[in-house]
Design a protein around this motif. Structure first.
Motif, mmCIF file in Angstrom:
data_model
loop_
_atom_site.group_PDB
_atom_site.id
_atom_site.type_symbol
_atom_site.label_atom_id
_atom_site.label_comp_id
_atom_site.label_asym_id
_atom_site.label_seq_id
_atom_site.Cartn_x
_atom_site.Cartn_y
_atom_site.Cartn_z
ATOM 1 N N ILE A 379 0.867 -1.183 0.000
ATOM 2 C CA ILE A 379 0.000 0.000 0.000
ATOM 3 C C ILE A 379 0.899 1.226 0.000
ATOM 4 O O ILE A 379 1.738 1.394 0.889
ATOM 5 C CB ILE A 379 -0.924 0.009 1.238
ATOM 6 N N THR A 380 0.741 2.090 -0.972
ATOM 7 C CA THR A 380 1.635 3.245 -1.103
ATOM 8 C C THR A 380 0.907 4.583 -1.068
ATOM 9 O O THR A 380 1.522 5.624 -1.277
ATOM 10 C CB THR A 380 2.425 3.151 -2.421
ATOM 11 N N ASN A 381 -0.399 4.550 -0.783
ATOM 12 C CA ASN A 381 -1.175 5.793 -0.848
ATOM 13 C C ASN A 381 -1.445 6.409 0.518
ATOM 14 O O ASN A 381 -2.295 7.288 0.649
ATOM 15 C CB ASN A 381 -2.498 5.542 -1.568
ATOM 16 N N GLU A 383 -2.777 4.917 3.075
ATOM 17 C CA GLU A 383 -3.834 4.216 3.810
ATOM 18 C C GLU A 383 -3.214 3.220 4.782
ATOM 19 O O GLU A 383 -2.075 2.778 4.617
ATOM 20 C CB GLU A 383 -4.757 3.483 2.826
ATOM 21 N N ARG A 420 0.259 3.025 9.147
ATOM 22 C CA ARG A 420 0.218 3.750 7.875
ATOM 23 C C ARG A 420 1.584 4.388 7.661
ATOM 24 O O ARG A 420 2.328 4.642 8.619
ATOM 25 C CB ARG A 420 -0.878 4.817 7.869
ATOM 26 N N ALA A 423 4.026 10.326 3.426
ATOM 27 C CA ALA A 423 4.757 10.643 2.194
ATOM 28 C C ALA A 423 6.258 10.744 2.419
ATOM 29 O O ALA A 423 7.042 10.604 1.471
ATOM 30 C CB ALA A 423 4.224 11.950 1.604
#
Length: 535
Positions: A379-381, A383, A420, A423
């Motif tokens: 998962i890279t967004n 979330e 999580r 960025a």
């Protein structure tokens, strides 16, 4: 791998294809094939002429590295020549944090044994499960804690030897050591010989046994302390975690000795005693849990803590308010971290320079991490998802291939935590992904608490959840259906709590008990704990 005379541990290691991928990205992580970790942690200080440097302090005693070296050699002599011990035997230690605990730990490894360190709060029930699961043959026990261990009924436990944890009144082990030589040739273990077994928190039924090699013990010393602490031989470490926890073992024994520093051990480390030690003995590095920092913050103004330079928190999530209050009161930044018994110590943390208050941090040297979905996709967004880790150490459950398959996916350790990633690459804790309750730094299995409660003759059903608490982080909450509901009362709740403390480790007892007529369940009979949390 060296095959011990007793090869129980080697026989029950998971197959290589079930183990995680290991990453070796630095020459500091390379050790010789012939390796007994005690040589690097203890014996070299004698060879290097530093035997008279202080290794361990308490409020009542001082041990030099030579004291520790000679006593651990004598303990190895006792094991080898007096107790029917053979290499590879598992040896349990039952004691609070004191110098003899450390001497026993080193003595067992010197003799070629495998250490199983335990906490003083464990009772006969949990100790029996450990002895049966790991087929423990010998035990060293502080004579003040003998009762519960002597009640253990296990066909494997052949010999219990008492020692004096106070240093005042020699017991059986000290008498056996007295005439023994103070020199001992360490058993010739290999870097991938198993050195210790750590039990995860679920110690009823079939507990999970995590195993670690001799090299693993040294690898964690090259990871977190070099990344976050930069220790020197002049540092003095202290803290609250028991040496039976790998968090405490690393922070209070392995890390200081690896860097030639010393440790200050406190058997019952209340916040007041921690501050007293810092003030009177010029402690520079402390390891403890967020719940302790809350209290330390309120008391720090009454003590001289000017010697303190590094503050480490782990065992449970560090609330931002706790971090900020401590910083406002002392000017010191708490270094947060997450580790696990399976991986041995901290693998995500910060330095004072790269810290983001509220975030757990970044993968430390020797490790990498990512967030994955239920199918193992990254998962890279930003979330939240499951935390996956790999690096220089990893999960090696003994005798539990089905659990190994749950913890290791596609070469990554799946820790059971939900995180999580922002960025900037920082990892932020969200929640636990299972039924583990972390209270005051202790990992408490809800399922285990339920299994103990169901032994009570008046309890028909129960479900255990957690509730947030400012002081402890989380509280253990039990929802109980009595066989005779008419007896539900505050007095009955207190009676059950007292019974629990005498049946299992007291820190696991439910601090909140709610009596209900029936548990919410699905059509298939599964308890819906999420509904209880909302109740």
């Amino acid at each position: 791998m060296l095959v011990y005379e007793d090869n129980f541990a080697e026989r029950h290691l998971p197959a290589l294809e079930l183990q995680p991928d290991y990453i070796w990205d630095d020459p500091d992580f390379v050790f010789p094939d012939d390796l007994n970790c005690v040589d690097k942690l203890l014996d070299r200080h004698i060879r290097d002429g530093n035997g008279d440097r202080i290794a361990i302090r308490t409020f009542d005693s001082v041990w030099t590295f030579r004291d520790l070296y000679e006593k651990s050699n004598q303990i190895a002599q006792v094991l080898t020549y007096d107790l029917g011990f053979v290499s590879g035997n598992r040896v349990l230690i039952r004691s609070a944090n004191n110098p003899m605990f450390v001497a026993c730990w080193f003595g067992i490894l010197k003799a070629g044994g495998i250490v199983v360190a335990t906490m003083p709060l464990l009772r006969e029930k949990e100790l029996t499960v450990m002895c049966d699961s790991a087929e423990i043959s010998h035990a060293f026990c502080d004579e003040r804690l003998l009762d519960a261990l002597c009640d253990v009924s296990s066909e494997h436990l052949k010999k219990i030897v008492a020692f004096d944890g106070t240093g005042q009144n020699p017991s059986e082990l000290e008498r056996m050591m007295f005439a023994k030589p103070t020199q001992f040739k360490n058993f010739p273990t290999k870097q991938d010989s198993i050195s210790l077994i750590g039990f995860t928190s679920g110690t009823t039924g079939k507990p999970k046994m995590t195993s670690h090699y001799h090299r693993d013990v040294l690898l964690i010393c090259e990871a977190f302390p070099k990344y976050s602490l930069q220790p020197t031989p002049d540092d003095i470490f202290t803290g609250s975690p028991p040496l039976g926890f790998t968090f405490g073992l690393g922070g209070l024994v392995l890390f200081p000795f690896y860097f030639g520093a010393s440790t200050f051990l406190i058997e019952k480390p209340s916040p007041e005693l921690l501050l007293k030690a810092i003030s009177e003995h010029k402690i520079s590095i402390i390891f403890t849990a967020p719940t302790a920092y809350r209290v330390l913050t309120t008391l720090a103004k009454d003590f001289d803590i000017s010697s303190l330079r590094k503050c480490v928190s782990a065992g449970e999530t560090l609330p931002l308010k706790v971090w900020q209050d401590w910083f406002d009161a002392t000017g010191l930044k708490i270094i947060d971290g997450i580790g696990s018994t399976e991986i041995l110590h901290i693998f995500i943390s910060s330095t004072e320079e790269n810290m983001k208050p509220g975030a757990t941090g970044l993968p430390i040297r020797g490790y990498e991490a990512k967030i994955v979905d239920p199918n193992g996709n990254e998962i890279t967004n930003g979330e939240h998802g499951r935390l996956a880790v790999r690096g220089i150490t990893g999960c090696k459950y003994l005798n539990a291939p089905e659990k190994q398959l749950e913890y290791v996916e596609n070469g990554w350790n799946i820790t059971g935590d939900i995180f999580r990633k922002d960025a900037d690459g920082y990892f932020w804790f969200v929640t636990r992904g299972d039924d583990m309750i972390i209270s005051s730094g202790y990992n408490i299995s809800a399922i285990e608490v339920e299994s103990v409660l169901l032994m009570h003759p008046e309890i028909a059903e129960c479900a255990v959840t957690s509730a947030p608490d400012e002081e402890r982080g989380m509280l253990v909450c039990a929802y109980i259906v009595l066989r005779e509901p008419k007896y539900a009362s505050p007095e009955k709740a207190k009676e059950i709590q007292d019974w629990f403390k005498n049946t299992a480790a007291p820190y696991k007892y439910p601090r909140i008990i709610t009596f209900i007529e029936q548990l919410p369940k699905t059509e298939t009979g599964k308890i819906q704990r999420f509904k209880l949390k909302k109740a």
